[in-house]
Design an enzyme around this catalytic site. Sequence first.
Site, PDB file in Angstrom:
ATOM      1  N   ILE A 110      -7.075 -39.051 -66.720  1.00 56.86           N
ATOM      2  CA  ILE A 110      -6.879 -39.093 -65.811  1.00 56.86           C
ATOM      3  C   ILE A 110      -8.028 -38.640 -64.815  1.00 56.86           C
ATOM      4  O   ILE A 110      -9.196 -38.234 -65.347  1.00 56.86           O
ATOM      5  CB  ILE A 110      -5.631 -38.099 -65.493  1.00 56.86           C
ATOM      6  N   SER A 112       0.786 -30.484 -70.901  1.00 59.18           N
ATOM      7  CA  SER A 112      -0.090 -30.537 -71.774  1.00 59.18           C
ATOM      8  C   SER A 112      -1.043 -31.801 -72.090  1.00 59.18           C
ATOM      9  O   SER A 112      -2.041 -31.733 -70.710  1.00 59.18           O
ATOM     10  CB  SER A 112       0.937 -30.578 -73.218  1.00 59.18           C
ATOM     11  N   ILE A 157      -4.133 -33.163 -60.325  1.00 57.54           N
ATOM     12  CA  ILE A 157      -2.838 -33.586 -60.369  1.00 57.54           C
ATOM     13  C   ILE A 157      -2.002 -32.870 -59.047  1.00 57.54           C
ATOM     14  O   ILE A 157      -0.869 -32.936 -58.408  1.00 57.54           O
ATOM     15  CB  ILE A 157      -2.388 -33.260 -62.204  1.00 57.54           C
ATOM     16  N   LYS A 191      -3.336 -27.073 -75.983  1.00 52.38           N
ATOM     17  CA  LYS A 191      -2.645 -28.162 -75.155  1.00 52.38           C
ATOM     18  C   LYS A 191      -1.625 -28.165 -76.365  1.00 52.38           C
ATOM     19  O   LYS A 191      -0.391 -28.226 -76.224  1.00 52.38           O
ATOM     20  CB  LYS A 191      -3.332 -29.417 -75.035  1.00 52.38           C
ATOM     21  N   LYS A 222       7.314 -16.742 -68.280  1.00 51.55           N
ATOM     22  CA  LYS A 222       8.266 -15.572 -68.298  1.00 51.55           C
ATOM     23  C   LYS A 222       9.064 -15.384 -67.312  1.00 51.55           C
ATOM     24  O   LYS A 222       9.637 -14.639 -66.811  1.00 51.55           O
ATOM     25  CB  LYS A 222       7.410 -14.931 -68.704  1.00 51.55           C
ATOM     26  N   THR A 281     -10.226 -36.953 -62.292  1.00 52.66           N
ATOM     27  CA  THR A 281      -9.899 -35.684 -61.884  1.00 52.66           C
ATOM     28  C   THR A 281     -11.142 -34.464 -62.071  1.00 52.66           C
ATOM     29  O   THR A 281     -11.756 -35.215 -62.684  1.00 52.66           O
ATOM     30  CB  THR A 281      -8.477 -34.878 -63.145  1.00 52.66           C
ATOM     31  N   TYR A 326      -9.316 -27.105 -76.825  1.00 51.70           N
ATOM     32  CA  TYR A 326      -8.285 -27.385 -75.953  1.00 51.70           C
ATOM     33  C   TYR A 326      -7.403 -28.231 -76.194  1.00 51.70           C
ATOM     34  O   TYR A 326      -6.195 -28.317 -76.207  1.00 51.70           O
ATOM     35  CB  TYR A 326      -9.353 -28.209 -74.551  1.00 51.70           C
ATOM     36  N   ASP A 347      -4.689 -15.564 -61.072  1.00 49.84           N
ATOM     37  CA  ASP A 347      -5.599 -16.165 -62.360  1.00 49.84           C
ATOM     38  C   ASP A 347      -4.136 -15.071 -63.363  1.00 49.84           C
ATOM     39  O   ASP A 347      -3.392 -15.057 -63.313  1.00 49.84           O
ATOM     40  CB  ASP A 347      -6.547 -14.556 -62.368  1.00 49.84           C
TER      41      ASP A 347
END
EC number: 1.1.1.-
Length: 258
Positions: free
Chosen positions: A193, A146, A20, A164, A130, A195, A160, A66
């Site tokens: 999706i 998400s 994405i 999310k 942040k 990917t 996971y 990272d």
Amino acid sequence: MSSQPFTNKVIALTGSASGIGLETAKLLASRGARLSLADIQEDKLKELQAQLESEYYVDVITTKVDVRKFGEVEAWINKTIDNFGKLDGSANLAGVAPESIGLKGIVEQDLDEWEFVLGVNLTGTMNSLKAQLKVMANNGSIVNASSIRGLTGAAKNASYSSAKHGIIGLTRTAAKEVGGKGIRVNAICPGRISTPMLKTAENSIGLHLQPGSANYPPIALGRDGEAKEVAQLVAFLLSDESTYISGADISIDGGWRC
């Protein structure tokens, strides 16, 4: 609408090297955005930079990051400001799925894997917010990734799904904090999706779901989504066409949850 609605807009993306994030970078470049791209895969970032600059003649910088490490995220955003002088929007799309997805329940949860998955997905998003919110221009926009698993539970998917779900809470909190500056913060919730991450997850459990098969999810449209379709949603939320949308979690799942 102009074919170049992002002209002179500076957008920062994580997870830019594949899936994405890759398709979002391509779409935004085609619409005139100036891009600051981050990913852990440095070689793929450089390849993408060359492609975008040659095809769309836009300004692109890349940084190996990272997202679990705030110092690296902050340095990337500072580099963005040093190069472009501002930040108009960002899409925090970096994410990983656990190797044990669909295989191990909570009782069997490996703590190192838990920390890695939450580190990239949830802490990585927090680190990005942040750093970005310190310098984001008034009336800017942020999109966080998400998942359908941030809206529903799933057996043998604790790390996971927890990450999310957390991203939605983080998104809503940020929206409340920065709305006074006109900054919008939203979350996208993709379903299946096509990917590299989906393929890796299915390979890890030896299961490759095909539309029409007995175990294929009840997706109303009867197919997997494409990364470029999700990129269209990200671009919409970053654009001036969505100026009254904030704090939302928007599903893009082909009618899986309906």
